[in-house]
Design a protein around this motif. Structure first.
Motif, PDB file in Angstrom:
ATOM      1  N   ASP A  32      16.739  31.901 -37.020  1.00 37.02           N
ATOM      2  CA  ASP A  32      17.567  31.103 -36.109  1.00 37.02           C
ATOM      3  C   ASP A  32      19.031  31.512 -36.201  1.00 37.02           C
ATOM      4  OD1 ASP A  32      15.489  29.778 -35.094  1.00 37.02           O
ATOM      5  OD2 ASP A  32      15.934  27.818 -35.983  1.00 37.02           O
ATOM      6  N   ASN A  33      19.445  31.838 -37.423  1.00 35.31           N
ATOM      7  CA  ASN A  33      20.840  32.234 -37.592  1.00 35.31           C
ATOM      8  C   ASN A  33      21.159  33.506 -36.805  1.00 35.31           C
ATOM      9  OD1 ASN A  33      23.488  32.167 -38.560  1.00 35.31           O
ATOM     10  ND2 ASN A  33      22.948  33.556 -40.251  1.00 35.31           N
ATOM     11  N   ASP A  34      20.272  34.494 -36.897  1.00 37.08           N
ATOM     12  CA  ASP A  34      20.490  35.743 -36.139  1.00 37.08           C
ATOM     13  C   ASP A  34      20.594  35.456 -34.651  1.00 37.08           C
ATOM     14  OD1 ASP A  34      20.345  37.090 -38.478  1.00 37.08           O
ATOM     15  OD2 ASP A  34      18.221  37.618 -38.263  1.00 37.08           O
ATOM     16  N   LYS A  35      19.692  34.590 -34.197  1.00 39.36           N
ATOM     17  CA  LYS A  35      19.658  34.307 -32.757  1.00 39.36           C
ATOM     18  C   LYS A  35      20.930  33.604 -32.309  1.00 39.36           C
ATOM     19  CE  LYS A  35      14.642  33.832 -32.666  1.00 39.36           C
ATOM     20  NZ  LYS A  35      13.629  32.790 -32.844  1.00 39.36           N
ATOM     21  N   ILE A  36      21.340  32.611 -33.085  1.00 41.59           N
ATOM     22  CA  ILE A  36      22.519  31.850 -32.648  1.00 41.59           C
ATOM     23  C   ILE A  36      23.779  32.711 -32.758  1.00 41.59           C
ATOM     24  CG2 ILE A  36      23.151  30.721 -34.853  1.00 41.59           C
ATOM     25  CD1 ILE A  36      23.122  28.863 -31.541  1.00 41.59           C
ATOM     26  N   ALA A  50      23.894  35.790 -32.194  1.00 39.98           N
ATOM     27  CA  ALA A  50      23.897  36.639 -30.994  1.00 39.98           C
ATOM     28  C   ALA A  50      24.357  35.849 -29.776  1.00 39.98           C
ATOM     29  CB  ALA A  50      22.493  37.204 -30.764  1.00 39.98           C
ATOM     30  N   MET A  51      23.928  34.590 -29.697  1.00 42.69           N
ATOM     31  CA  MET A  51      24.322  33.756 -28.555  1.00 42.69           C
ATOM     32  C   MET A  51      25.810  33.439 -28.566  1.00 42.69           C
ATOM     33  SD  MET A  51      21.234  31.014 -28.759  1.00 42.69           S
ATOM     34  CE  MET A  51      20.694  30.367 -27.201  1.00 42.69           C
ATOM     35  N   LEU A  52      26.360  33.252 -29.762  1.00 42.02           N
ATOM     36  CA  LEU A  52      27.752  32.828 -29.857  1.00 42.02           C
ATOM     37  C   LEU A  52      28.711  33.997 -30.061  1.00 42.02           C
ATOM     38  CD1 LEU A  52      27.458  29.651 -32.125  1.00 42.02           C
ATOM     39  CD2 LEU A  52      27.408  29.792 -29.649  1.00 42.02           C
ATOM     40  N   LYS A  53      28.177  35.189 -29.927  1.00 44.34           N
ATOM     41  CA  LYS A  53      29.008  36.358 -30.178  1.00 44.34           C
ATOM     42  C   LYS A  53      30.267  36.306 -29.311  1.00 44.34           C
ATOM     43  CE  LYS A  53      28.510  41.373 -30.568  1.00 44.34           C
ATOM     44  NZ  LYS A  53      29.882  41.551 -30.170  1.00 44.34           N
ATOM     45  N   LEU A  87      20.856  24.305 -27.170  1.00 48.94           N
ATOM     46  CA  LEU A  87      21.692  23.106 -27.247  1.00 48.94           C
ATOM     47  C   LEU A  87      22.895  23.360 -28.163  1.00 48.94           C
ATOM     48  CD1 LEU A  87      21.336  19.802 -26.526  1.00 48.94           C
ATOM     49  CD2 LEU A  87      21.411  19.795 -29.010  1.00 48.94           C
ATOM     50  N   LEU A  88      22.646  23.996 -29.299  1.00 48.39           N
ATOM     51  CA  LEU A  88      23.754  24.333 -30.209  1.00 48.39           C
ATOM     52  C   LEU A  88      24.782  25.203 -29.486  1.00 48.39           C
ATOM     53  CD1 LEU A  88      22.144  25.268 -33.649  1.00 48.39           C
ATOM     54  CD2 LEU A  88      23.382  23.187 -33.048  1.00 48.39           C
ATOM     55  N   ASN A  89      24.271  26.149 -28.732  1.00 43.34           N
ATOM     56  CA  ASN A  89      25.121  27.051 -27.964  1.00 43.34           C
ATOM     57  C   ASN A  89      26.007  26.262 -26.998  1.00 43.34           C
ATOM     58  OD1 ASN A  89      26.199  29.185 -26.558  1.00 43.34           O
ATOM     59  ND2 ASN A  89      24.316  29.706 -25.476  1.00 43.34           N
ATOM     60  N   MET A  90      25.382  25.309 -26.279  1.00 44.60           N
ATOM     61  CA  MET A  90      26.130  24.475 -25.338  1.00 44.60           C
ATOM     62  C   MET A  90      27.174  23.633 -26.076  1.00 44.60           C
ATOM     63  SD  MET A  90      25.113  24.846 -22.173  1.00 44.60           S
ATOM     64  CE  MET A  90      25.312  23.329 -21.225  1.00 44.60           C
TER      65      MET A  90
END
Lengths: 268, 532
Positions: B18-22, B24-27, B165-168
Motif C-alpha cells: 500500500d505504501n508503494d502505491k500511495i 506513486a499516487m502522491l508523487k 480516499l487517502l489520495n483525495m
C-alpha cells in the motif's frame, strides 16, 4: 372493533410509542454526546460578542432569523426561513390535537392555517428543486438528502389533502385518539390488546405513519442540526479568552512555567 | 523494520505494498501555475468540476529523523493504516467537540459552496467547503453512524477506506487554508478549518506528512523559530537590523534589544520579520514605536518566533510545546507585558489559546491585555498623542487594508467584537491621509485569504497559491480601479510573503505590499517632542 380497524388502531398506537421513544431517546443521546464531548480551545468566529448576553442575542438571530445564512444565499435564505417558520406555525397549530383546552394562539392561527400549509409545501418544493438543479448542491447530495425533503413533502401534502372532501377525517375522533395516546396509561392498555380507537381514514393513517417515520429517522440524520446548533463552538463560545481563562477539559492543569533560565540559554 | 525495507527493495517497480502505491499516487510533480486576467470582478465558477485540480499535491516529508522527532511514522504509510486511521479519527471525535458536532449537523445546504477562495480560484468541486468536509463525513457516516453501519454506503453516501480516499484527503485538505470564511455564511457556524486540522493529523498518524508545514513545526520546537536559525544567527540578524536602523534614522540609541532581563515588554513576532522583505520594514516600525514611546522592550532568542504552525493540524501537544517558549521567555526575562507583532495565526494562538495552555498569567501586569497586539499598543500611544506623526511621509500611498483571516475571524481586539477590524484601520488612518477599503464582501469578517495560509506557503504549493489569491487580487484591482489604491497594508507575515510573491506574478509591483507598521515607521517623527 372490526378486524381492520383493530389492526389500524394497534399499528398507529404502537408506532406512536415506538417513534416517540426512538426520537426522544435518540435525540437526548446525541445531544448528550455533543454536550459531553470536550472542546479544548476557544474558537468563536468573530465578530463574536465578548459577553454572554451578546452571544445569546447573536445565537437568537441565527435561530430565529437565519442571520448567518442571510449573508450568503438569498434564495436559500428565503426558502429555508419560510420553510422553518411555517413548519413551526403548523406544529403549533397541531397542538390542538394534544391539548384538552386549546390555547387562544392556536385558535387564532386557524384563520391562516391553510395558507401557511400551502406556503410550507411550496417552500419545500423550492428547496427540492434547488437541490436537483443547483450543481454545487447536487455534487454533495445523497439519497438521504432527497429522502428527507420528499418525506416532508408527503407529510405536508397528505395533511393538506385532509382539509378537503373526500379525505376529511373525523377530527373529533383524531383528537380523542391523540389525547388518549399522550396519556402514558394508554401504553399499558396496548399490552392487553386494547388500543385506543383510530378513526378509519387512510389519508390520516398515511399522514401519521409518515410522521412516525420522520420521528424515527430524525436522531440518525442531519436533522440533528436542530439540537446540534447550540453546541457549535464557533457560535456558542464567548469571545473573551484573554480576560477569562478557558480551561481545556483534557488539559486542566495551569501551565507550569518554573523559572528555569532555559529562556536565556542557548538552544542551538 | 529491516524486513519491511528488504521487502520494499525486492518489490521494486511492481509496487505491491500500500505504501508503494500511495507514494506513486502522491508523487509530487512540479506544475506550472496559471494566472487569470485581473478585471476587478470576482467571477464565480459557473459549474463545479470534479477533480479538475486533483493533480496539485504538496511534497511529502521523508526525512526519517524529522518524522521521528515529531512522533509520526518514519517509513511512509504504515501497514495497518486502516486501523490507525480509524483509531485516530475516533480520538479526534472524542477530543474535539467542534469535529464531533460539525460531522453531524451539516445539512448540505450549499451556503458555503462558492465562498471558498480555492473553489473560486480552481472551480474544483472538491474545494467547495461542504464537499471538502464530505471527504471526512463520508468516512464518518460509514464507520461512526448507525445508518452507515446498518445499511452501508448507498443510503448515506459513505465510503470505505481506500488508497484513493487517502489520495483525495491528502490533495484537498492541503488545498484549504483554514481561513474560516465558509463558517461566516454557514447557518450553524460549521468551521471547515477544524475539519481540515483533524484530517491533517489523521493523515500524519498513518504516515502521510506534508513537508513544508511539518519541517517548520520541527524547527520551531527544536530551534525556537520557523526558519531553524541558531541563537547567534538570530542575534546577528537583529544586530544587523539595528545598525541599519541607526544608520537610516541617524539616531544612535534606537535599538533592537535582545534577551534583556527586566525589560518592561517582551516582543514576539514572526522570525520572517528579521530579514524578509517587506516584513523587515515593519520591524523598523515596531522599533521606532517602542523607541519613541520610551518603553523598555526586548526580543528573545529563546522565543525568536511568534508563529506556531502547530495550530494547522489538530496536534495540541506540538502547539503547546511551541507556545511554551514565549511564556517561558517572558518569565525568565522577568518582563511585565507581552506584545505580539504582525501575524495572523500567531495572534490567534497567542491571544485565544495561550491562556488555556499556559495561563493563568497572574504574574504579568494585569493593567494591560495579556498579550497585547502591536496595533492595540500603537493605537493607544497615538490616541494619547505620545507619538509625533508626519502623515505627509505616506503621501505617495493610497492605502487599503487586507484583513488577515485568522485575525479578522479569530479573536476580539481592544476588548470589543469589532476591534480586530477597526483598530488596525484606525492605526492606518493616524499615519496616512488616504485610506480606501476594498469591496465590502472581501473585507472584515468576509475577508478573503491571501491564498497561502496555514501550511500552504511552500513553493511546491505555488499553483494552489496562485489560484487561492485570485479573489484578493481581484478585490485589490477593484479598489485600484475605483480609487487608485497603490498600497495594501497587511498584519500577517504569511500574507506579506504570499502577496509580495503574488503581486509580481499578477503584474503589480512588489512595493505595493507592506505592513501596517511599515507605514507607522515611515510617519513617526523621531527625536524629542517639542516643548520637552
Amino acid at each position: 372493533m372490526g378486524g381492520m380497524t383493530f389492526l389500524t388502531s394497534i399499528a398507529i398506537s404502537s408506532l406512536f410509542y415506538l417513534s416517540v421513544f426512538v426520537f426522544l431517546a435518540g435525540f437526548i443521546y446525541r445531544v448528550s454526546l455533543y454536550y459531553s464531548t470536550p472542546q479544548p480551545l476557544k474558537i468563536p468566529q468573530t465578530p463574536q460578542p465578548v459577553n454572554v448576553g451578546g452571544v445569546v442575542f447573536r445565537m437568537a438571530g441565527d435561530v430565529l432569523f437565519f442571520r448567518s445564512l442571510s449573508k450568503g444565499t438569498t434564495l436559500l435564505f428565503f426558502a429555508g426561513w419560510i420553510f422553518h417558520i411555517t413548519l413551526l406555525v403548523t406544529g403549533i397549530r397541531h397542538l390542538r390535537y394534544f391539548l384538552p383546552m386549546v390555547p387562544d394562539v392556536v385558535v387564532w392561527f386557524s384563520h391562516v392555517a391553510i395558507f401557511i400549509g400551502f406556503v410550507l409545501l411550496l417552500s419545500l418544493v423550492v428547496l427540492l428543486i434547488r437541490r436537483i438543479v443547483d450543481k454545487k448542491v447536487v455534487f454533495v447530495s445523497s439519497l438521504s438528502d432527497y429522502f428527507v425533503l420528499l418525506l416532508l413533502i408527503c407529510i405536508v401534502f397528505t395533511g393538506l389533502l385532509m382539509r378537503y372532501a373526500p379525505f376529511r377525517p373525523d377530527i373529533v375522533g383524531i383528537k380523542g385518539l391523540m389525547l388518549e395516546l399522550v396519556n402514558p396509561v394508554t401504553a399499558f392498555s396496548l399490552l392487553t390488546l386494547h388500543p385506543p380507537h383510530a378513526p378509519a381514514n387512510y389519508m390520516f393513517a398515511i399522514h401519521i405513519i409518515l410522521v412516525f417515520i420522520l420521528l424515527i429517522y430524525f436522531p440518525f440524520s442531519k436533522l440533528m442540526h436542530m439540537g446540534g446548533y447550540f453546541f457549535s463552538p464557533t457560535r456558542y463560545m464567548v469571545n473573551n479568552p484573554r480576560t477569562k481563562r478557558y480551561v481545556n477539559p483534557w488539559d486542566k492543569e495551569p501551565g507550569n512555567l518554573t523559572v528555569s533560565g532555559e529562556g536565556g540559554q542557548n538552544n542551538g | 523494520m529491516a524486513d519491511k525495507e528488504a521487502q520494499t527493495v525486492t518489490a521494486g517497480a511492481a509496487a505491491t505494498t500500500d505504501n508503494d502505491k500511495i507514494q506513486a499516487m502522491l508523487k509530487y510533480d512540479k506544475i506550472d501555475y496559471q494566472t487569470v486576467e485581473l478585471t476587478g470582478e470576482i467571477i464565480l465558477p459557473t459549474e463545479p468540476v470534479d477533480k479538475c485540480f486533483a493533480h496539485i499535491k504538496p511534497q511529502l516529508l521523508t526525512d526519517k529523523k524529522l518524522l521521528a522527532n515529531l512522533g509520526y511514522p518514519t517509513d511512509g504509510l504504515v501497514d495497518n493504516w486502516k486501523e490507525v486511521f480509524l483509531r485516530k479519527m475516533d480520538e479526534m471525535l472524542k477530543k474535539y467537540k467542534s469535529v464531533r458536532v460539525f460531522m453531524d449537523i451539516c445539512v448540505k445546504c450549499g451556503a458555503c459552496a462558492d465562498k471558498c477562495p480555492y473553489y473560486i480560484g480552481t472551480g474544483d468541486a472538491n474545494n467547495m467547503p461542504m464537499a471538502r468536509q464530505e471527504l471526512m463525513r463520508k468516512v464518518y457516516r460509514r464507520y461512526f453512524t448507525v445508518p452507515g453501519q446498518l445499511f452501508g454506503n448507498w443510503m448515506v453516501k459513505g465510503e470505505e477506506l481506500s488508497l484513493e480516499l487517502l489520495n483525495m484527503w491528502y490533495t484537498y485538505f492541503y488545498q484549504c487554508s483554514e481561513c474560516r470564511r465558509c463558517s461566516v455564511f454557514c447557518p450553524y457556524g460549521i468551521d471547515t478549518a477544524e475539519v481540515t486540522m483533524a484530517a491533517r493529523e489523521i493523515l500524519n498518524s498513518v504516515g502521510l506528512v506534508q513537508k513544508y508545514l511539518h519541517q517548520i513545526i520541527n524547527n520551531a520546537q527544536t530551534m525556537g523559530n520557523n526558519l531553524g536559525m541558531q541563537k547567534n544567527a538570530v542575534i546577528n540578524a537583529l544586530e544587523f537590523v539595528e545598525s541599519d536602523l541607526q544608520e537610516e534614522t541617524g539616531i544612535d540609541n534606537i535599538r533592537i534589544p535582545i534577551d534583556e532581563e527586566g525589560a518592561e515588554i517582551l516582543f514576539v513576532t514572526p522570525s520572517a520579520d528579521f530579514f524578509a522583505s517587506p516584513h523587515i520594514e515593519s520591524l523598523y516600525g515596531y522599533a521606532k514605536v517602542f523607541h519613541q514611546a520610551g518603553i523598555s522592550w526586548t526580543m528573545s532568542t529563546y522565543a525568536s518566533e511568534g508563529g506556531n504552525f502547530g495550530l494547522f493540524i489538530h496536534n495540541y501537544e506540538h502547539m503547546k510545546k511551541i507556545n511554551k517558549r514565549i511564556w517561558q521567555a517572558a518569565k525568565d526575562l522577568k518582563v511585565k507585558r507581552v506584545v505580539g507583532g504582525e501575524c495572523g495565526h500567531m495572534w490567534r494562538i497567542l491571544s485565544s489559546y495561550s491562556n488555556t495552555m499556559w495561563g493563568p498569567f497572574d504574574w504579568l501586569d494585569q493593567r494591560y491585555p495579556i498579550p497585547e497586539h502591536i496595533c492595540e499598543f500603537t493605537l493607544n500611544l497615538l490616541k494619547r498623542g505620545a507619538l509625533k506623526i508626519d502623515k505627509s511621509a505616506n503621501d505617495e500611498f493610497i492605502v487599503t487594508m487586507h484583513d488577515s483571516c485568522q485575525i479578522a475571524r479569530g479573536m476580539e481586539m481592544g476588548g470589543t467584537e469589532y476591534g480586530q477590524f477597526e483598530i488596525p484601520r484606525a492605526v492606518i488612518r493616524y499615519v496616512c491621509d488616504k485610506f480606501q477599503d476594498m469591496p465590502e464582501d472581501t473585507i472584515r469578517e468576509r475577508t478573503f485569504c491571501c491564498g497561502a495560509g496555514q501550511g500552504l506557503l511552500g513553493d511546491d504549493m505555488l499553483p494552489t497559491r496562485v489560484k487561492g489569491a485570485i479573489p484578493r487580487m481581484q478585490a485589490y484591482t477593484a479598489a485600484k480601479q475605483a480609487h487608485g489604491v497603490n498600497f495594501i497594508a497587511l498584519i500577517c507575515a504569511i500574507c506579506k510573503a504570499q502577496l509580495s510573491k503574488m503581486f509580481p506574478t499578477y503584474g503589480y509591483p512588489m512595493e505595493e505590499v507592506g505592513g501596517i507598521h511599515q507605514l507607522v515607521g515611515r510617519a513617526i517623527v523621531l527625536g524629542a517632542k517639542e516643548g520637552v
